[in-house]
Design an enzyme around this catalytic site. Structure first.
Site, short mmCIF file in Angstrom:
data_model
loop_
_atom_site.label_atom_id
_atom_site.label_comp_id
_atom_site.label_asym_id
_atom_site.label_seq_id
_atom_site.Cartn_x
_atom_site.Cartn_y
_atom_site.Cartn_z
N ASP A 18 -2.71 -18.11 0.37
CA ASP A 18 -3.82 -18.52 -0.65
C ASP A 18 -4.41 -19.80 0.20
O ASP A 18 -5.50 -20.04 0.28
CB ASP A 18 -3.20 -18.76 -1.85
CG ASP A 18 -1.95 -19.87 -1.75
OD1 ASP A 18 -1.17 -19.76 -0.67
OD2 ASP A 18 -1.62 -20.44 -2.78
N LYS B 29 3.28 -15.19 1.71
CA LYS B 29 3.68 -16.11 0.71
C LYS B 29 5.21 -16.31 0.55
O LYS B 29 5.85 -15.76 -0.21
CB LYS B 29 3.21 -15.28 -0.67
CG LYS B 29 1.55 -15.53 -0.59
CD LYS B 29 1.11 -16.68 -1.32
CE LYS B 29 1.58 -17.03 -2.70
NZ LYS B 29 1.09 -18.44 -3.28
N TYR C 265 0.66 -1.25 0.02
CA TYR C 265 0.02 -0.10 0.10
C TYR C 265 0.94 1.48 -0.15
O TYR C 265 0.50 2.44 -0.34
CB TYR C 265 -1.05 0.01 1.28
CG TYR C 265 -2.14 -0.91 1.01
CD1 TYR C 265 -2.37 -1.96 0.70
CD2 TYR C 265 -3.35 -0.15 1.34
CE1 TYR C 265 -3.49 -2.55 0.72
CE2 TYR C 265 -4.63 -0.49 1.23
CZ TYR C 265 -4.68 -1.80 0.64
OH TYR C 265 -6.04 -2.61 0.56
N ASP D 68 -6.29 -7.19 3.85
CA ASP D 68 -7.47 -6.37 3.22
C ASP D 68 -8.34 -7.76 2.47
O ASP D 68 -9.55 -7.59 2.90
CB ASP D 68 -7.19 -5.61 2.12
CG ASP D 68 -7.92 -4.76 1.42
OD1 ASP D 68 -8.85 -4.61 2.21
OD2 ASP D 68 -8.12 -4.79 0.08
C1 IPM Z 1 -10.38 -1.45 3.90
C2 IPM Z 1 -10.54 -0.69 2.62
C3 IPM Z 1 -9.56 0.36 2.33
C4 IPM Z 1 -8.24 -0.73 2.14
C5 IPM Z 1 -9.76 1.12 1.16
C6 IPM Z 1 -11.00 1.86 1.32
C7 IPM Z 1 -8.61 2.18 1.10
O1 IPM Z 1 -10.67 -1.87 1.57
O2 IPM Z 1 -10.31 -0.55 5.00
O3 IPM Z 1 -10.49 -2.67 3.88
O4 IPM Z 1 -8.10 -1.03 0.78
O5 IPM Z 1 -7.48 -0.87 3.18
MG MG Z 2 -10.93 -3.83 2.32
#
Ligand code: IPM
Ligand code: MG
Length: 368
Positions: free
Chosen positions: A225, A192, A142, A249
């Protein structure tokens, strides 16, 4: 003792509607349990962009850094899809996470008894499910550099970088082991390591932290996975799962759906302790801004209400009051109240967002 401060950021879509219901609950704890909060409210996401041209102003960021806890609704919506990446609503949320250094994201996936039949999986697979996903939230792909879309020869290349330092892995691993000790003392770490160096390091550091400081906790490792597969096959084998930002996520959305509705799940994002001893903290529902149902009274406020319960537990040391609030939510579900996302049983008329919020307050009242 000074009154604890709470910054409320309703955000976009259904965010403001569900937050209105949370405020009723907060007011109830102030009036009936002597838990007063100094509440302020501000804009985030698309709402902040509309007002200020940025999804999070420096002033709001500053406020967030100085309160005892932040409670956020949701950000985003189709209206903002074509905005430049740097001012998209989501950037507001990511900036809060990054600058508050909220590295440990707690995402419980708990199956409420009354909702066990809502899961797409069989009842016995999910009934009684109670797992905690701990997602690293401030690093990984990210945020890794280099990133961007560059020209290479006669085409473009999209680049993101998965990157973890030892200290970043170390601290989130500790948070997972601490959590496990409060629960069933079991951690499964997912990465992974078979294809990614960052996964190899992840596994190594988690194991070292375990061996040095948490040998009493049962630790297993799984490729992410296979973890996804095991989560749908037999989720009750897990207690605490610790994983990186991107896998977390995805796995947390998967785990959320096991419980029947995304509209039910809260989350806490915690950082290092502040001078008060409380961790930096932001609480938000796992669900998004659901623009398709915004403003229609159809949103389920329970995830956001349960996020406030997590705030009571993890920021304000009010575990018993958090239990009370969670029991109130169980009670309204047991009474059969359902927002449209929870429909499925025959002959059940949905209640509105406001009716659901009021019912929780009534159940709290009955708990006295
Ligand atoms: C989450 C969401 C966020 C992320 C987005 C809205 C940036 O999907 O909090 O899981 O990807 O972290
Ligand atoms: Mg999310």
């Amino acid at each position: 003792m000074t009154t604890p401060s709470l910054l409320i950021l309703p955000g976009d879509g259904i965010g403001p509607e569900v937050m209105t219901e949370v405020r009723k609950v907060i007011d109830w704890f102030g009036a009936k349990r002597g838990l007063a909060f100094d509440v302020s409210e501000d804009l985030v996401g698309g709402a902040a962009y509309d007002a200020h041209g940025t999804p999070l102003t420096d002033e709001t960021m500053e406020k967030a850094q100085n309160v005892d806890a932040v409670l956020l609704g949701a950000v985003g919506g189709p209206k903002y899809d074509n905005l430049d990446f740097s001012v998209k609503p989501e950037r507001g949320l990511l900036r809060l996470r990054k600058e508050m250094d909220l590295y440990s994201n707690l995402r419980p996936a708990q199956c409420f008894d009354a909702l066990a039949d809502f899961s797409s999986l069989k009842r016995d697979v999910v009934a009684g499910l109670d797992i905690m996903i701990i997602r690293e939230l401030t690093s990984g792909i990210y945020f890794g550099e280099p990133r961007g879309i560059i020209e290479e020869g006669n085409e473009r290349v999209g680049i993101n970088t998965q990157r973890y330092t030892e200290s970043e892995i170390d601290r989130v691993a500790r948070s997972a082991f601490e959590m496990a000790r409060r629960r069933s003392n079991k951690v499964c770490s997912m990465e992974k390591a078979n294809v990614m160096e960052s996964g190899v390091l992840w596994r190594e550091v988690v194991q070292r932290v375990h061996d040095e400081d948490y040998p009493d906790v049962e630790l297993t490792h799984m490729y992410a996975d296979a973890g996804a597969m095991q989560l749908t096959r037999w989720p009750k084998q897990f207690d605490v799962i610790v994983t990186d930002n991107l896998f977390g996520d995805m796995l947390s959305d998967l785990a959320a759906m096991l419980t029947g509705s995304l509209g039910m799940l809260p989350s806490a994002s915690l950082g290092a302790p502040m001078a008060s001893g409380r961790p930096k903290a932001l609480y938000e529902p796992v669900h998004g801004s659901a623009p398709d149902i915004a403003g229609q009274g159809k949103a389920n406020p329970l995830a956001c209400i349960l996020s406030f319960a997590m705030a009571l537990r993890y920021s304000f040391d009010q575990g018993a009051e958090a239990d009370r609030l969670e029991a109130a939510v169980q009670a309204v579900l047991a009474k059969g109240l359902r927002t449209p996302d929870l429909l499925g049983e025959e002959g059940v008329e949905p209640v509105t967002t406001v009716e659901m919020g009021d019912a929780v307050v009534t159940a709290l009242e009955e708990s006295l």
